[in-house]
Design an enzyme around this catalytic site. Structure first.
Site, mmCIF file in Angstrom:
data_model
loop_
_atom_site.group_PDB
_atom_site.id
_atom_site.type_symbol
_atom_site.label_atom_id
_atom_site.label_comp_id
_atom_site.label_asym_id
_atom_site.label_seq_id
_atom_site.Cartn_x
_atom_site.Cartn_y
_atom_site.Cartn_z
ATOM 1 N N TRP A 9 0.818 -1.220 0.000
ATOM 2 C CA TRP A 9 0.000 0.000 0.000
ATOM 3 C C TRP A 9 0.844 1.259 0.000
ATOM 4 O O TRP A 9 0.583 2.186 -0.768
ATOM 5 C CB TRP A 9 -1.003 -0.023 1.159
ATOM 6 C CG TRP A 9 -2.211 -0.770 0.707
ATOM 7 C CD1 TRP A 9 -2.486 -2.092 0.926
ATOM 8 C CD2 TRP A 9 -3.248 -0.276 -0.143
ATOM 9 N NE1 TRP A 9 -3.645 -2.433 0.268
ATOM 10 C CE2 TRP A 9 -4.132 -1.351 -0.384
ATOM 11 C CE3 TRP A 9 -3.518 0.959 -0.713
ATOM 12 C CZ2 TRP A 9 -5.276 -1.202 -1.183
ATOM 13 C CZ3 TRP A 9 -4.658 1.107 -1.502
ATOM 14 C CH2 TRP A 9 -5.518 0.022 -1.733
ATOM 15 N N ASP A 64 -1.826 6.491 6.373
ATOM 16 C CA ASP A 64 -2.878 5.672 5.775
ATOM 17 C C ASP A 64 -3.243 4.608 6.806
ATOM 18 O O ASP A 64 -2.515 3.636 6.985
ATOM 19 C CB ASP A 64 -2.360 5.034 4.486
ATOM 20 C CG ASP A 64 -3.355 4.048 3.880
ATOM 21 O OD1 ASP A 64 -4.428 3.808 4.472
ATOM 22 O OD2 ASP A 64 -3.032 3.494 2.810
ATOM 23 N N LYS A 108 -13.027 -1.723 5.936
ATOM 24 C CA LYS A 108 -12.419 -2.721 6.789
ATOM 25 C C LYS A 108 -13.052 -2.673 8.184
ATOM 26 O O LYS A 108 -13.679 -3.629 8.624
ATOM 27 C CB LYS A 108 -10.896 -2.522 6.883
ATOM 28 C CG LYS A 108 -10.153 -2.976 5.625
ATOM 29 C CD LYS A 108 -9.857 -1.862 4.680
ATOM 30 C CE LYS A 108 -8.754 -2.168 3.685
ATOM 31 N NZ LYS A 108 -8.992 -3.288 2.787
#
Lengths: 363, 363
Positions: free
Chosen positions: A101, A175, A199
């Site tokens: 990511w 993030d 999530k």
């Protein structure tokens, strides 16, 4: 009948109570004669829903008053562009590349600014983290970007870096998509945090941005209005029509989190769940997790069968036991158990029992 | 008990059958053991949902094979930037300004390209449309932008302009947010059409883009990957995590539309609904609609009470009769009845009866 346990990395398991509540009021929210999907975002009914969601989330995450809380669209991948469009000023930015990511984030940011890598653990297969004291920070970067939990690689910061202590005045961009609301956040170390909701917070299609007010004035002229943090903040996340139903569902999740005892209680459960699963993997001869124990994720537990020819049998047997979506990300293979807030301890216990039984049968 | 009739301009009334279906399978979609919100977007279950949605919508709108159908995020306001980022090449673009929405689109596009106005009806209070034969088109614009139904002003194109017949080879870009799926589209005249879902297609947070394949190669380097049509198309709208639940609900709406007889049947109903309402307004002494009859919208019917001191009483009385969200947009005042596909003829009949009764009482 019990529902199966769902280990999806996201979109992911939702609290059953939240789904039941949403189903019950689908056609009529609180006697309004409208379902939430049907409400004008400018009306008083949805106004109340949105405001409660913000107040509850601010309380849960203990977000200080000098941060704005924004509900946006586009997910983490869109934020990979939106953050540099808003914060980079086109200058140099430092990235700590700790997995898939943060790597993607750095690649996308390079469209808008000069990207420098303060650290990169790809050589380890993204199985460890570099101590912030060893980061190679630029002289006055516009910001420093980290991914505090790498969903694919299963690597998690156990505390946020203190840039000031490292002599760096730049804001830290975090993030936190895949572990937001699973543990407290030390906001004194954060300039901006963002995360897709799918999530730990709610449905896909909703993105949370928490941004320090003094950072709202930096957007590049090419930043689309709908993604300009200042514009979004000035309009209370209603510059464009927000994803109303997703905000409503997230709001139900926030109320569920409060009923569970808030983030401290969730963290305690998440620690217990993760310990149980990692111990089972470490003690076995069949399964392996390759991540350095000091930075293993409490949320995403990738693991491999030492005999990969058993992968299909493992997944088929899991499904028979009601253990769903355990297949690992295609880029790394193997298995992955995502054990977010909504996945109860009983789900991890069921998985551990299955790991043991499958090993006894095939080990 | 009947539900109230909801005249919201968007997010707007949904078909009751769709909401009931969604509520019934909220915790378990088709025996999968998961709600749709909980499914990985990469799994076979959601893959089936997304594919059926695309196939059904393509069939309903009769989209030719050389157009890509994209499910995106951000709504119309985000597309105001995303379209020029993808199609303008930074060159001159022609806008036909026919109301609040095309005006906003032109303002946002000016960040990325030279904006020229081929026509502007602001002087009329946006109550009419200029015949395309009288548009002042540029020499070789990158594209020509229109908003084919102005939600706030209640102005609708009864047919799409034929740019080729006007000697212009540029692609036509159509913002069809607020009347998509209410009438057929002549795709031979279209380069790209976009729309937020929250009027006729489904929940807010989902954006539909239909784009001719030959236009996929024009994106500016500063276009964010998540909003690059080519990238989105190559990844079947799953470059980033799509708004899965919104796509699922839209898919249920598409199946509902097919059960209603498709777009031709919806158009016939929409004509009947609009005629009934405009006639009631035109025949009264109390209500007025200011739009040129040749371009009145079948979807959004703004109207004013000649005695505006009655506005509050009108809205309160409407709510008592179960006629919701009739207040006009704040920028134009008055009232607005949005009568999208999901608002049945009975809803318009109930509104017309109320208009008559209220006038008898106060006229």
């Amino acid at each position: 009948m019990n529902r199966p346990y769902n280990f999806s990395a996201g979109p992911a398991a939702m609290p059953e109570e939240v789904l039941a509540e949403a189903a019950a009021e689908m056609l009529d929210w609180h006697g309004s004669g409208m379902g939430v999907m049907e409400m004008s975002h400018r009306g008083k009914e949805f106004g109340q829903i949105a405001q409660e969601a913000e107040v509850d989330l601010r309380e849960l995450l203990a977000v200080p008053a000098h941060f704005k809380l924004l509900f946006m669209q586009g997910g983490g991948l869109a934020e990979n562009a939106i953050v540099p469009l808003n914060l980079s000023r086109g200058e140099a930015v430092d990235f700590v590349v700790s997995g898939s990511w943060s790597q993607k984030s750095a690649q996308e940011a390079a469209r808008y600014c000069t990207v420098r890598e303060a650290a990169n653990t790809q050589a380890s297969g993204f199985t460890t983290l570099v101590d912030p004291a060893s980061w190679q920070l630029s002289n006055k970067p516009a910001y420093v970007h980290i991914c505090s939990n790498e969903t694919i690689n299963g690597v998690e910061y156990q505390s946020l870096p203190d840039l000031k202590a490292l002599g760096c005045e730049a804001p830290l961009v975090v993030d936190f998509s895949s572990h937001v609301a699973s543990r407290p956040v030390d906001w004194s170390r954060v300039g901006l945090a963002f995360g897709g909701a799918q999530k730990n917070l709610g449905p896909a299609g909703l993105t949370l941005v928490v941004v320090r007010e003094d950072l709202l004035d930096r957007a590049l002229p090419i930043c689309p209005s709908a993604f300009c943090y200042k514009t979004v903040a000035e309009n209370n996340s209603m510059f464009n029509t927000p994803p109303t139903y997703a905000i409503y569902i997230a709001g139900l999740v926030f109320k569920w989190l409060k009923r569970q005892g808030g983030i401290a209680a969730m963290e305690a459960r998440n620690i217990a769940k993760a310990e149980l699963l990692y111990q089972a993997i470490d003690r076995s001869s069949l399964y392996t997790n390759r991540v350095d124990p000091s930075c293993r994720s409490r949320m995403n537990v990738p693991f491999y069968l030492r005999d990969e020819s058993l992968n299909e049998a493992f997944l088929a047997g899991a499904k028979e036991r009601g253990l769903l979506q355990l297949k690992g990300h295609k880029s790394v293979g193997g298995m992955r158990a995502s054990i977010y807030n909504a996945l109860p301890l009983e789900g991890v216990q069921a998985l551990v029992a299955y790991l043991r039984d499958f090993e006894a049968q095939h080990g």
